[in-house]
Design a protein around this motif. Structure first.
Motif, PDB file in Angstrom:
ATOM      1  N   THR A 117     -34.571 -25.744  53.325  1.00 13.65           N
ATOM      2  CA  THR A 117     -34.038 -24.909  54.399  1.00 13.65           C
ATOM      3  C   THR A 117     -34.818 -23.596  54.466  1.00 13.65           C
ATOM      4  OG1 THR A 117     -32.375 -24.023  52.865  1.00 13.65           O
ATOM      5  CG2 THR A 117     -31.729 -25.897  54.232  1.00 13.65           C
ATOM      6  N   THR A 118     -35.149 -23.175  55.682  1.00 11.14           N
ATOM      7  CA  THR A 118     -35.964 -21.987  55.913  1.00 11.14           C
ATOM      8  C   THR A 118     -35.336 -21.152  57.018  1.00 11.14           C
ATOM      9  OG1 THR A 118     -37.386 -22.773  57.726  1.00 11.14           O
ATOM     10  CG2 THR A 118     -37.949 -23.520  55.491  1.00 11.14           C
ATOM     11  N   TRP A 132     -31.820 -25.755  49.020  1.00 10.43           N
ATOM     12  CA  TRP A 132     -31.337 -24.713  49.926  1.00 10.43           C
ATOM     13  C   TRP A 132     -31.172 -23.347  49.257  1.00 10.43           C
ATOM     14  CZ3 TRP A 132     -26.954 -21.869  49.030  1.00 10.43           C
ATOM     15  CH2 TRP A 132     -26.090 -22.343  48.036  1.00 10.43           C
ATOM     16  N   GLN A 133     -31.016 -23.299  47.926  1.00 10.51           N
ATOM     17  CA  GLN A 133     -30.600 -22.058  47.263  1.00 10.51           C
ATOM     18  C   GLN A 133     -31.797 -21.261  46.758  1.00 10.51           C
ATOM     19  OE1 GLN A 133     -27.730 -22.647  44.114  1.00 10.51           O
ATOM     20  NE2 GLN A 133     -26.815 -20.646  44.475  1.00 10.51           N
ATOM     21  N   ALA A 134     -31.758 -19.940  46.994  1.00  9.98           N
ATOM     22  CA  ALA A 134     -32.880 -19.066  46.608  1.00  9.98           C
ATOM     23  C   ALA A 134     -32.658 -18.400  45.258  1.00  9.98           C
ATOM     24  CB  ALA A 134     -33.107 -18.002  47.675  1.00  9.98           C
ATOM     25  N   THR A 135     -31.438 -17.946  44.999  1.00  6.45           N
ATOM     26  CA  THR A 135     -31.092 -17.267  43.754  1.00  6.45           C
ATOM     27  C   THR A 135     -29.712 -17.767  43.315  1.00  6.45           C
ATOM     28  OG1 THR A 135     -30.030 -15.411  44.903  1.00  6.45           O
ATOM     29  CG2 THR A 135     -32.387 -15.195  44.387  1.00  6.45           C
ATOM     30  N   PRO A 136     -29.344 -17.556  42.042  1.00  2.14           N
ATOM     31  CA  PRO A 136     -28.051 -18.070  41.566  1.00  2.14           C
ATOM     32  C   PRO A 136     -26.843 -17.558  42.342  1.00  2.14           C
ATOM     33  CG  PRO A 136     -29.432 -17.494  39.711  1.00  2.14           C
ATOM     34  CD  PRO A 136     -30.154 -17.002  40.929  1.00  2.14           C
ATOM     35  N   PRO A 190     -28.692 -20.276  53.175  1.00  5.99           N
ATOM     36  CA  PRO A 190     -29.679 -21.361  53.099  1.00  5.99           C
ATOM     37  C   PRO A 190     -31.057 -20.990  53.637  1.00  5.99           C
ATOM     38  CG  PRO A 190     -28.114 -21.759  54.875  1.00  5.99           C
ATOM     39  CD  PRO A 190     -27.600 -20.573  54.110  1.00  5.99           C
ATOM     40  N   SER A 191     -31.152 -19.914  54.392  1.00  6.63           N
ATOM     41  CA  SER A 191     -32.452 -19.531  54.961  1.00  6.63           C
ATOM     42  C   SER A 191     -33.261 -18.644  54.015  1.00  6.63           C
ATOM     43  CB  SER A 191     -32.252 -18.803  56.296  1.00  6.63           C
ATOM     44  OG  SER A 191     -31.591 -17.559  56.103  1.00  6.63           O
ATOM     45  N   ALA A 192     -32.660 -18.184  52.929  1.00  7.04           N
ATOM     46  CA  ALA A 192     -33.319 -17.224  52.038  1.00  7.04           C
ATOM     47  C   ALA A 192     -34.287 -17.909  51.080  1.00  7.04           C
ATOM     48  CB  ALA A 192     -32.273 -16.444  51.252  1.00  7.04           C
ATOM     49  N   GLY A 193     -35.214 -17.088  50.553  1.00 11.28           N
ATOM     50  CA  GLY A 193     -36.082 -17.535  49.470  1.00 11.28           C
ATOM     51  C   GLY A 193     -37.437 -18.046  49.860  1.00 11.28           C
ATOM     52  N   VAL A 194     -37.626 -18.407  51.116  1.00 11.57           N
ATOM     53  CA  VAL A 194     -38.905 -18.953  51.553  1.00 11.57           C
ATOM     54  C   VAL A 194     -39.311 -18.343  52.893  1.00 11.57           C
ATOM     55  CG1 VAL A 194     -38.643 -21.160  50.346  1.00 11.57           C
ATOM     56  CG2 VAL A 194     -37.763 -20.911  52.668  1.00 11.57           C
ATOM     57  N   SER A 195     -40.593 -18.444  53.196  1.00  9.00           N
ATOM     58  CA  SER A 195     -41.120 -18.002  54.477  1.00  9.00           C
ATOM     59  C   SER A 195     -42.256 -18.931  54.886  1.00  9.00           C
ATOM     60  CB  SER A 195     -41.631 -16.552  54.395  1.00  9.00           C
ATOM     61  OG  SER A 195     -42.688 -16.459  53.450  1.00  9.00           O
TER      62      SER A 195
END
Length: 357
Positions: free
Chosen positions: A162-163, A123-127, A132-137
């Motif tokens: 998670t997206t 679920w996590q994009a950065t430290p 939970p929606s961040a980091g992916v597309s």
């Protein structure tokens, strides 16, 4: 109301008693020592034992094959596992099951509950992220981006990602998926997932935020268990170690510092109990999220305090690999930053507090 209270308290007692199947009653951490830096950093046989005990299904609805218990029971379980430094990634597994249940994915739930497959939440994009929606597309049914800090990811058969549109279930051998492993100071491993056009389909999931703050609360219960046991070991050392012919625990300065830890432990317990109770009794989403953020912040601060004081009170031995307290300090150092840093949780808490209702 009385029966309801008695029910969850009885459940907590039964779960606490069952922890002995994984955590030795005498406090031994020999199993944990053997698992460090080996394979995925944990024992898959113990994972199957956890599945058989029903721990993975603890908060899952009974209609999905779960136990249907609440966060009060789940946090009691995680606290007990934290006391034993249990390295198996139970929190991301429970989170993954909750996400899949919300999205209506039944087949993989059954395989995960049996222990046949290890499926973990990513679920996590950065430290410092708690979104939970961040980091992916997703573009043209292809997944791009990355997720980080997945505990136990080396042994996972699939990931629940998670997206912004819901969740994607990504098998470990998916084309376009790169899995990078990072060895941690406590002997476990975390993984980073890089998605470069992974073919996938998105499943609608409306409770990603709730699943996250429930996982945050379970993780801070684990940290509370780590802190409680580390404090017990430290107090025992203060009674044993002598200087000038007396136990160093008789020194007033160390008594004052120990008292401060005791106070913070009690406040942390109360915060977790309040947050878990709010969720279990159906308080508003905002109220539950605020309580979870407050508990997480307090427990993370406590964990840092206990680890720091344990090293100070033990002296140099407190950081050695041979001493058990050194293992607890290492676990505190590596785990306290997971599920969001304190400053980000405080920011979110204050933002929620300012919302007019």
């Amino acid at each position: 109301m009385k029966n309801e209270i008695e029910d969850w308290e009885e459940n907590v007692q039964m779960l606490t008693d069952s922890i002995g199947a994984v955590v030795p009653p005498d406090g031994s951490v020999s199993r944990v020592r053997k698992a460090r830096h080996v394979g995925a950093g944990f024992d898959t046989n113990i994972w199957h034992t956890m599945a058989e005990m029903g721990w993975l299904a603890i908060t899952l609805d009974e209609t999905c094959g779960g136990l249907g218990l609440g966060l009060r029971e789940a946090t009691a379980l995680l606290k007990g596992l934290g006391k034993g430094l249990t390295p198996e990634p139970i929190t991301p597994a429970i989170m993954a099951l909750r996400l899949m249940a919300d999205a209506g994915e039944k087949i993989l739930i059954d395989e995960a509950l049996s222990g046949e497959k290890i499926i973990l939440a990513a679920w996590q994009a950065t430290p410092d992220s708690v979104d939970p929606s961040a980091g992916v597309s997703i573009k043209d049914a292809l997944l791009y981006g990355k997720k980080i800090s997945i505990e136990g990811g080396l042994a996972a058969h699939a990931f629940v990602v998670t997206t912004p549109h819901g969740i994607c279930i990504v098998p470990k051998d998916s084309k376009g998926l790169t899995i990078k492993s990072t060895p941690m100071h406590d002997g476990t491993f975390t993984t980073q997932l890089i998605f470069e056009g992974v073919k996938t389909s998105s499943l609608a999931c409306t409770n990603m935020e709730r699943s996250l703050f429930e996982a945050q609360l379970m993780h801070c219960a684990y940290l509370l268990g780590v802190s409680e046991r580390a404090f017990e070991i430290t107090l025992a050392y203060l009674r044993l170690r002598k200087q000038f012919g007396v136990a160093i625990g008789s020194f007033q300065a160390l008594q004052h510092r120990s008292t401060e830890i005791k106070i913070q432990l009690e406040l942390a317990r109360a915060s977790i109990a309040a947050a878990a109770g709010a969720i279990d009794t159906g308080k508003s989403h905002r109220h539950c999220q605020m309580n979870a953020h407050r508990a997480s912040t307090r427990v993370k601060m406590l964990t840092r305090l206990v680890a720091r004081e344990a090293v100070q009170m033990h002296g140099a031995i407190g950081y050695t690999d041979e001493a058990d307290i050194g293992l607890y300090v290492r676990k505190a150092m590596t785990s306290v930053g997971l599920y969001g840093p304190e400053y980000r949780l405080r920011e979110n808490y204050m933002a929620l507090r300012e919302i007019q209702v």
